[in-house]
Design a protein around this motif. Structure first.
Motif, PDB file in Angstrom:
ATOM      1  N   ARG A  78       0.827  -1.204   0.000  1.00 39.51           N
ATOM      2  CA  ARG A  78       0.000   0.000   0.000  1.00 39.51           C
ATOM      3  C   ARG A  78       0.862   1.254   0.000  1.00 39.51           C
ATOM      4  N   CYS A  79       1.950   1.236   0.767  1.00 39.93           N
ATOM      5  CA  CYS A  79       2.855   2.384   0.778  1.00 39.93           C
ATOM      6  C   CYS A  79       3.513   2.586  -0.585  1.00 39.93           C
ATOM      7  N   VAL A  80       3.895   1.511  -1.234  1.00 37.52           N
ATOM      8  CA  VAL A  80       4.492   1.605  -2.566  1.00 37.52           C
ATOM      9  C   VAL A  80       3.501   2.208  -3.553  1.00 37.52           C
ATOM     10  N   ALA A  81       2.235   1.792  -3.473  1.00 39.02           N
ATOM     11  CA  ALA A  81       1.225   2.344  -4.368  1.00 39.02           C
ATOM     12  C   ALA A  81       1.115   3.860  -4.191  1.00 39.02           C
ATOM     13  N   LYS A  82       1.085   4.314  -2.931  1.00 34.60           N
ATOM     14  CA  LYS A  82       1.003   5.754  -2.681  1.00 34.60           C
ATOM     15  C   LYS A  82       2.282   6.470  -3.149  1.00 34.60           C
ATOM     16  N   TRP A  83       3.437   5.883  -2.864  1.00 34.43           N
ATOM     17  CA  TRP A  83       4.715   6.470  -3.252  1.00 34.43           C
ATOM     18  C   TRP A  83       4.833   6.583  -4.771  1.00 34.43           C
ATOM     19  N   ALA A  84       4.423   5.541  -5.478  1.00 35.42           N
ATOM     20  CA  ALA A  84       4.516   5.547  -6.942  1.00 35.42           C
ATOM     21  C   ALA A  84       3.666   6.655  -7.535  1.00 35.42           C
ATOM     22  N   SER A  85       2.510   6.889  -6.949  1.00 32.47           N
ATOM     23  CA  SER A  85       1.655   7.978  -7.421  1.00 32.47           C
ATOM     24  C   SER A  85       2.286   9.331  -7.121  1.00 32.47           C
ATOM     25  N   LEU A  86       2.789   9.516  -5.918  1.00 35.41           N
ATOM     26  CA  LEU A  86       3.390  10.792  -5.532  1.00 35.41           C
ATOM     27  C   LEU A  86       4.630  11.107  -6.348  1.00 35.41           C
ATOM     28  N   HIS A  87       5.364  10.077  -6.768  1.00 33.86           N
ATOM     29  CA  HIS A  87       6.628  10.282  -7.483  1.00 33.86           C
ATOM     30  C   HIS A  87       6.485  10.127  -8.998  1.00 33.86           C
ATOM     31  N   GLY A  88       5.269  10.052  -9.480  1.00 34.11           N
ATOM     32  CA  GLY A  88       5.032  10.114 -10.911  1.00 34.11           C
ATOM     33  C   GLY A  88       5.321   8.858 -11.697  1.00 34.11           C
ATOM     34  N   LEU A  89       5.399   7.715 -11.036  1.00 33.76           N
ATOM     35  CA  LEU A  89       5.597   6.481 -11.792  1.00 33.76           C
ATOM     36  C   LEU A  89       4.349   6.097 -12.562  1.00 33.76           C
ATOM     37  N   GLN A 105      -2.862  -6.160  -7.760  1.00 35.32           N
ATOM     38  CA  GLN A 105      -3.692  -5.022  -8.147  1.00 35.32           C
ATOM     39  C   GLN A 105      -3.844  -4.079  -6.957  1.00 35.32           C
ATOM     40  N   VAL A 106      -3.684  -2.772  -7.221  1.00 35.52           N
ATOM     41  CA  VAL A 106      -3.814  -1.763  -6.170  1.00 35.52           C
ATOM     42  C   VAL A 106      -4.756  -0.671  -6.640  1.00 35.52           C
ATOM     43  N   GLU A 107      -5.399  -0.007  -5.689  1.00 40.09           N
ATOM     44  CA  GLU A 107      -6.323   1.079  -6.001  1.00 40.09           C
ATOM     45  C   GLU A 107      -6.185   2.178  -4.958  1.00 40.09           C
ATOM     46  N   LEU A 108      -5.935   3.401  -5.414  1.00 45.03           N
ATOM     47  CA  LEU A 108      -5.883   4.567  -4.544  1.00 45.03           C
ATOM     48  C   LEU A 108      -7.303   5.099  -4.384  1.00 45.03           C
ATOM     49  N   LEU A 109      -7.822   5.060  -3.164  1.00 44.10           N
ATOM     50  CA  LEU A 109      -9.196   5.462  -2.915  1.00 44.10           C
ATOM     51  C   LEU A 109      -9.291   6.970  -2.676  1.00 44.10           C
ATOM     52  N   SER A 110     -10.481   7.504  -2.869  1.00 40.47           N
ATOM     53  CA  SER A 110     -10.686   8.949  -2.766  1.00 40.47           C
ATOM     54  C   SER A 110     -10.494   9.455  -1.343  1.00 40.47           C
ATOM     55  N   ASP A 111     -10.626   8.590  -0.334  1.00 40.56           N
ATOM     56  CA  ASP A 111     -10.461   9.018   1.055  1.00 40.56           C
ATOM     57  C   ASP A 111      -9.018   8.924   1.535  1.00 40.56           C
ATOM     58  N   GLY A 112      -8.088   8.615   0.623  1.00 42.33           N
ATOM     59  CA  GLY A 112      -6.677   8.535   0.969  1.00 42.33           C
ATOM     60  C   GLY A 112      -6.186   7.151   1.310  1.00 42.33           C
ATOM     61  N   ARG A 113      -7.099   6.224   1.558  1.00 40.91           N
ATOM     62  CA  ARG A 113      -6.684   4.859   1.834  1.00 40.91           C
ATOM     63  C   ARG A 113      -6.307   4.150   0.528  1.00 40.91           C
ATOM     64  N   VAL A 114      -5.704   2.977   0.682  1.00 40.24           N
ATOM     65  CA  VAL A 114      -5.291   2.181  -0.473  1.00 40.24           C
ATOM     66  C   VAL A 114      -5.845   0.772  -0.301  1.00 40.24           C
ATOM     67  N   GLU A 257     -11.466 -16.695  -4.048  1.00 37.39           N
ATOM     68  CA  GLU A 257     -11.219 -15.352  -4.572  1.00 37.39           C
ATOM     69  C   GLU A 257      -9.977 -14.757  -3.911  1.00 37.39           C
ATOM     70  N   PRO A 258      -9.410 -13.691  -4.520  1.00 37.47           N
ATOM     71  CA  PRO A 258      -8.272 -13.023  -3.887  1.00 37.47           C
ATOM     72  C   PRO A 258      -8.684 -12.324  -2.591  1.00 37.47           C
ATOM     73  N   ILE A 259      -7.729 -12.161  -1.699  1.00 36.42           N
ATOM     74  CA  ILE A 259      -7.950 -11.406  -0.466  1.00 36.42           C
ATOM     75  C   ILE A 259      -7.824  -9.914  -0.772  1.00 36.42           C
ATOM     76  N   SER A 260      -8.742  -9.130  -0.240  1.00 41.52           N
ATOM     77  CA  SER A 260      -8.691  -7.678  -0.367  1.00 41.52           C
ATOM     78  C   SER A 260      -8.291  -7.068   0.973  1.00 41.52           C
ATOM     79  N   LEU A 261      -7.316  -6.167   0.937  1.00 39.76           N
ATOM     80  CA  LEU A 261      -6.815  -5.491   2.132  1.00 39.76           C
ATOM     81  C   LEU A 261      -6.895  -3.986   1.917  1.00 39.76           C
ATOM     82  N   THR A 262      -7.538  -3.280   2.853  1.00 41.97           N
ATOM     83  CA  THR A 262      -7.699  -1.833   2.734  1.00 41.97           C
ATOM     84  C   THR A 262      -7.217  -1.155   4.005  1.00 41.97           C
ATOM     85  N   GLY A 263      -6.457  -0.080   3.829  1.00 40.21           N
ATOM     86  CA  GLY A 263      -5.977   0.681   4.982  1.00 40.21           C
ATOM     87  C   GLY A 263      -5.222   1.909   4.537  1.00 40.21           C
TER      88      GLY A 263
END
Length: 280
Positions: A78-89, A105-114, A257-263
């Motif tokens: 989740r941290c990598v997903a946020k970092w990649a977005s912030l750093h323009g990857l 698969q990762v998703e950046l949510l509108s409330d800031g969670r991933v 099914e795959p496990i979904s983790l949100t935080g």
């Protein structure tokens, strides 16, 4: 003097040093993890995340524990997903990250969670791995000097042993038994240890000992393992909030099914570290 640009991030208190693969050069990543993660002597963290461009997708991650061992990490993802977005990857809010455990698969949510998908849990003993005869490995007795504990063993990208208890262990038991379970011969690649209390069918509470790191405030793959194990025992439903000392993670899983983790995934600061200090 040469410096190493880095970011400090955390997911529910599970904290990481994050660096770009581009600036690593010839440094040994296990050695870099051992140096940077030392608390009070360096940056201090539960792990080192190395982020770069993937061979098939825009983002790739590698995670190293403080002892230098490489592993999979849900909070780190989740941290990598946020970092990649912030750093323009990537400019996408939904994308794929290549990991040691395959594409995630990762998703950046509108409330800031991933939200991330960690794949299906693995129960076969050779995939956990654990020295057992049948799958799933539920309530396996593990003999320790001070008694026997019963462990449900599975992999959610990393090896986990879930111990269901009526109340979380005190420091004496936790610090005595957790490293013995981690290094028990039944787990050829060691295991993280998740002491878990079922507070309701939709709420778990954990105290966490991670292989290669010791006690941590949260563990993403561990929260998933505890939620899955609780389902195997008939103690929890498909949607569970998992609490630990660092906060809450939400886990969803349906068999097959795959496990979904949100935080949350939070940037604490960005800075530089003297490379000469890393090599001491």
């Amino acid at each position: 003097m040469p410096v190493l640009p880095l970011s400090k991030m955390h997911g529910a208190g599970n904290d990481f040093v994050v660096v770009s693969e581009e600036v690593i050069g010839s440094f040994s990543l296990p050695d870099l993890a051992r140096r940077l993660c030392r608390r009070r002597f360096a940056v201090g963290a539960d792990g080192l995340l190395v982020v770069g461009r993937g061979g098939r997708h825009a983002v790739q991650m590698r995670m190293f524990n403080p002892d230098g061992s490489e592993d999979m990490c849900g909070n780190g993802l989740r941290c990598v997903a946020k970092w990649a977005s912030l750093h323009g990857l990537t400019a996408d809010t939904c994308f794929t990250v290549e990991t040691i455990d395959g594409d995630k698969q990762v998703e950046l949510l509108s409330d800031g969670r991933v939200r991330v998908e960690l794949g299906e849990p693995r129960f076969e003993p050779n995939e956990v791995p654990v020295l057992a005869e049948e799958a799933p490995v539920v309530d396996m007795p593990v003999d320790l000097p001070h008694g026997t504990v019963r462990i449900t063993a599975l992999s959610t990208g990393s090896t986990h042993g879930v111990v269901f208890v009526d109340s979380l262990p005190d420091d004496e038991r936790f610090l005595r038994d957790s490293p013995m379970i981690e290094n028990h011969p039944l787990f050829p690649q060691r295991t993280s240890v998740l002491w878990t209390v079922v507070e309701s069918p939709s709420r778990l509470r954990m105290r966490i000992w991670e292989r290669g790191a010791g006690e941590t405030l949260a563990c993403g793959t561990g929260a998933c393992a505890a939620a899955v194990a609780a389902q195997l025992h008939g103690l929890a439903g498909e949607s569970v909030d998992v609490y630990s000392a660092g906060g809450m993670l939400h886990v969803e899983w349906r068999p097959g099914e795959p496990i979904s983790l949100t935080g949350a995934a939070e940037l604490v600061y960005e800075g530089c570290y003297l490379l000469d200090e890393v090599m001491i």
